[in-house]
Design a protein around this motif. Sequence first.
Motif, PDB file in Angstrom:
ATOM      1  N   MET A   1       0.840  -1.196   0.000  1.00 37.25           N
ATOM      2  CA  MET A   1       0.000   0.000   0.000  1.00 37.25           C
ATOM      3  C   MET A   1       0.873   1.243   0.000  1.00 37.25           C
ATOM      4  O   MET A   1       1.811   1.344   0.787  1.00 37.25           O
ATOM      5  CB  MET A   1      -0.916   0.016   1.217  1.00 37.25           C
ATOM      6  N   LYS A   2       0.564   2.186  -0.891  1.00 40.63           N
ATOM      7  CA  LYS A   2       1.328   3.431  -0.946  1.00 40.63           C
ATOM      8  C   LYS A   2       0.423   4.597  -1.298  1.00 40.63           C
ATOM      9  O   LYS A   2      -0.624   4.435  -1.927  1.00 40.63           O
ATOM     10  CB  LYS A   2       2.489   3.341  -1.921  1.00 40.63           C
ATOM     11  N   ILE A   3       0.854   5.783  -0.884  1.00 37.77           N
ATOM     12  CA  ILE A   3       0.190   7.026  -1.217  1.00 37.77           C
ATOM     13  C   ILE A   3       1.191   7.862  -2.005  1.00 37.77           C
ATOM     14  O   ILE A   3       2.340   8.017  -1.591  1.00 37.77           O
ATOM     15  CB  ILE A   3      -0.259   7.778   0.048  1.00 37.77           C
ATOM     16  N   THR A   4       0.758   8.398  -3.131  1.00 42.14           N
ATOM     17  CA  THR A   4       1.620   9.202  -3.992  1.00 42.14           C
ATOM     18  C   THR A   4       1.065  10.619  -4.079  1.00 42.14           C
ATOM     19  O   THR A   4      -0.135  10.810  -4.243  1.00 42.14           O
ATOM     20  CB  THR A   4       1.680   8.598  -5.406  1.00 42.14           C
ATOM     21  N   ALA A   5       1.969  11.583  -3.967  1.00 40.87           N
ATOM     22  CA  ALA A   5       1.635  12.986  -4.194  1.00 40.87           C
ATOM     23  C   ALA A   5       2.665  13.533  -5.175  1.00 40.87           C
ATOM     24  O   ALA A   5       3.867  13.343  -4.983  1.00 40.87           O
ATOM     25  CB  ALA A   5       1.659  13.769  -2.895  1.00 40.87           C
ATOM     26  N   ALA A   6       2.193  14.202  -6.234  1.00 41.51           N
ATOM     27  CA  ALA A   6       3.117  14.657  -7.270  1.00 41.51           C
ATOM     28  C   ALA A   6       2.580  15.905  -7.963  1.00 41.51           C
ATOM     29  O   ALA A   6       1.390  16.197  -7.923  1.00 41.51           O
ATOM     30  CB  ALA A   6       3.342  13.559  -8.299  1.00 41.51           C
ATOM     31  N   TYR A   7       3.497  16.607  -8.625  1.00 42.41           N
ATOM     32  CA  TYR A   7       3.188  17.776  -9.444  1.00 42.41           C
ATOM     33  C   TYR A   7       3.713  17.498 -10.844  1.00 42.41           C
ATOM     34  O   TYR A   7       4.832  17.024 -11.011  1.00 42.41           O
ATOM     35  CB  TYR A   7       3.866  19.023  -8.865  1.00 42.41           C
TER      36      TYR A   7
ATOM     37  N   HIS B   1      -0.573  20.016 -13.296  1.00 45.86           N
ATOM     38  CA  HIS B   1      -1.372  18.860 -12.926  1.00 45.86           C
ATOM     39  C   HIS B   1      -0.906  18.379 -11.554  1.00 45.86           C
ATOM     40  O   HIS B   1       0.281  18.097 -11.372  1.00 45.86           O
ATOM     41  CB  HIS B   1      -1.159  17.785 -14.000  1.00 45.86           C
ATOM     42  N   PHE B   2      -1.801  18.302 -10.597  1.00 48.72           N
ATOM     43  CA  PHE B   2      -1.478  17.783  -9.270  1.00 48.72           C
ATOM     44  C   PHE B   2      -2.093  16.400  -9.131  1.00 48.72           C
ATOM     45  O   PHE B   2      -3.244  16.187  -9.510  1.00 48.72           O
ATOM     46  CB  PHE B   2      -2.013  18.704  -8.174  1.00 48.72           C
ATOM     47  N   VAL B   3      -1.331  15.470  -8.563  1.00 48.06           N
ATOM     48  CA  VAL B   3      -1.769  14.079  -8.444  1.00 48.06           C
ATOM     49  C   VAL B   3      -1.702  13.650  -6.982  1.00 48.06           C
ATOM     50  O   VAL B   3      -0.692  13.876  -6.311  1.00 48.06           O
ATOM     51  CB  VAL B   3      -0.855  13.139  -9.263  1.00 48.06           C
ATOM     52  N   VAL B   4      -2.785  13.054  -6.490  1.00 43.46           N
ATOM     53  CA  VAL B   4      -2.796  12.367  -5.198  1.00 43.46           C
ATOM     54  C   VAL B   4      -3.413  11.003  -5.474  1.00 43.46           C
ATOM     55  O   VAL B   4      -4.521  10.908  -5.990  1.00 43.46           O
ATOM     56  CB  VAL B   4      -3.609  13.123  -4.132  1.00 43.46           C
TER      57      VAL B   4
END
Length: 76
Positions: A41-47, A66-69
Amino acid sequence: PLELQPFIRYETLLFKDAIDHGKNIRRYMGGFNYYVAQQNMKITAAYERIVPASQPATARVKNTNHFVVQLQFYYF
């Protein structure tokens, strides 16, 4: 310890035919993966920055942000 993994990514979409060169796109992304339960299980946060090669003259914005969660988990 904190299970945090930084990452960067570069993508390019290049068309071979001259008529399609206007559709070429470059993408730049950077962010972090936080592993909650090892690889299950992982959580990703990116731009992400999306830069098209050309844009129609009527377009008000050429580049896109573009923002990604994301939450990803494996169940087996």
